[in-house]
Design a protein around this motif. Structure first.
Motif, short mmCIF file in Angstrom:
data_model
loop_
_atom_site.label_atom_id
_atom_site.label_comp_id
_atom_site.label_asym_id
_atom_site.label_seq_id
_atom_site.Cartn_x
_atom_site.Cartn_y
_atom_site.Cartn_z
N UNK A 166 0.84 -1.20 0.00
CA UNK A 166 0.00 0.00 0.00
C UNK A 166 0.87 1.24 0.00
N UNK A 167 1.98 1.19 0.72
CA UNK A 167 2.91 2.32 0.73
C UNK A 167 3.48 2.56 -0.66
N UNK A 172 3.40 6.04 -5.79
CA UNK A 172 3.17 6.34 -7.20
C UNK A 172 1.94 7.20 -7.41
N UNK A 173 0.94 7.04 -6.55
CA UNK A 173 -0.27 7.86 -6.63
C UNK A 173 0.07 9.33 -6.44
N UNK A 174 0.90 9.62 -5.45
CA UNK A 174 1.27 11.00 -5.16
C UNK A 174 2.02 11.62 -6.34
N UNK A 176 1.25 11.24 -9.34
CA UNK A 176 0.32 11.45 -10.44
C UNK A 176 0.16 10.28 -11.37
N UNK A 177 0.66 9.10 -10.99
CA UNK A 177 0.57 7.93 -11.88
C UNK A 177 -0.87 7.43 -11.95
N UNK A 178 -1.27 7.00 -13.14
CA UNK A 178 -2.58 6.40 -13.31
C UNK A 178 -2.57 4.97 -12.78
N UNK A 179 -3.73 4.33 -12.69
CA UNK A 179 -3.79 2.95 -12.23
C UNK A 179 -2.95 2.04 -13.12
N UNK A 212 -6.64 11.64 -1.12
CA UNK A 212 -5.62 10.71 -0.65
C UNK A 212 -4.23 11.32 -0.76
N UNK A 213 -3.97 12.02 -1.86
CA UNK A 213 -2.67 12.66 -2.06
C UNK A 213 -2.46 13.75 -1.01
#
Length: 224
Positions: A166-167, A172-174, A176-179, A212-213
């Protein structure tokens, strides 16, 4: 195949600026793959809330400083209400705290008005992919301010128990990466990415990628 037009609400108290936005969006419609339909214009928080309820636009282009009302207050009202579209802030303010307040209140992106001609098209495409849009000059300020706040949130950070995977997904979410990009970087399936995001949202007590970000940076869970 005919693609439905993207419905947009313009919220700015300057009529000339709204007209300029119309001209720019009309140009994008004629030159690009996406057609934009402006379903309304508002000059105040009250007008914007009425039009959002009536038109349900997919995207709101919002100025933060309105003659009657605060754009951040509108963001908070939209987040707390039943609006499920995107909000992209277009602002003349470049100060750290303005960017911070807008993103914390639920904006999906932030663009300086002086850079609209070169960045608006990319910004709209990015937020409509459910990603965050922060151009480099904004991102630097945004991350710096969140690092300041994260230093005051160590106790809260210790209460968030993310798994190692999850970390990694949050990292990667932070950025800006897409799913799809997260799945590729971590060598997992898109379905697995979505499952991890669901768990992350629950632990951070948020309901969107933007929130979330914001939470991750504020709590110091990742480093920009």
């Amino acid at each position: 195949m005919v693609t439905a037009a993207l419905s947009i609400l313009l919220v700015d108290d300057e009529q000339r600026f709204r007209q300029g936005l119309r001209t720019l969006l009309n140009f994008y419609s004629s030159a690009g793959p996406t057609t934009f339909e402006i379903v309304g214009e508002a000059a105040s928080v009250e007008q914007a809330m009425v039009l959002v309820g009536e038109q349900r636009p997919a995207l709101v282009l919002l100025d933060l400083e309105l003659a009657r009302g605060d754009g951040v207050a509108l963001l908070e009202q939209l987040r707390e209400g039943s609006y499920h579209g995107k909000v992209l802030v277009l602002s003349a303010h470049q100060e750290d705290d303005w960017v911070f307040r807008a993103m914390q209140a639920g904006a999906c992106g932030y663009v300086f008005k002086t850079h609209l001609a070169s960045q608006l098209g990319e910004a709209i495409a990015t937020v409509m992919r459910d990603e965050i849009y922060l151009p480099p000059e904004v991102a630097t300020q945004f991350f710096r301010l969140f690092h300041y706040y994260s230093g005051r949130s160590l106790q809260a950070r210790s209460q968030i128990h993310l798994t190692e995977r999850e970390q990694e997904v949050l990292y990667w979410l932070v950025r800006g990466a897409s799913n799809e990009e997260i799945a590729k970087n971590l060598y997992i399936t898109i379905a697995t990415v979505k499952a991890h995001l669901t768990a992350i949202f629950e632990k951070l007590q948020v309901t969107s990628r933007t929130q979330a970000i914001v939470a991750a940076l504020k709590l110091g869970l990742v480093q920009a």
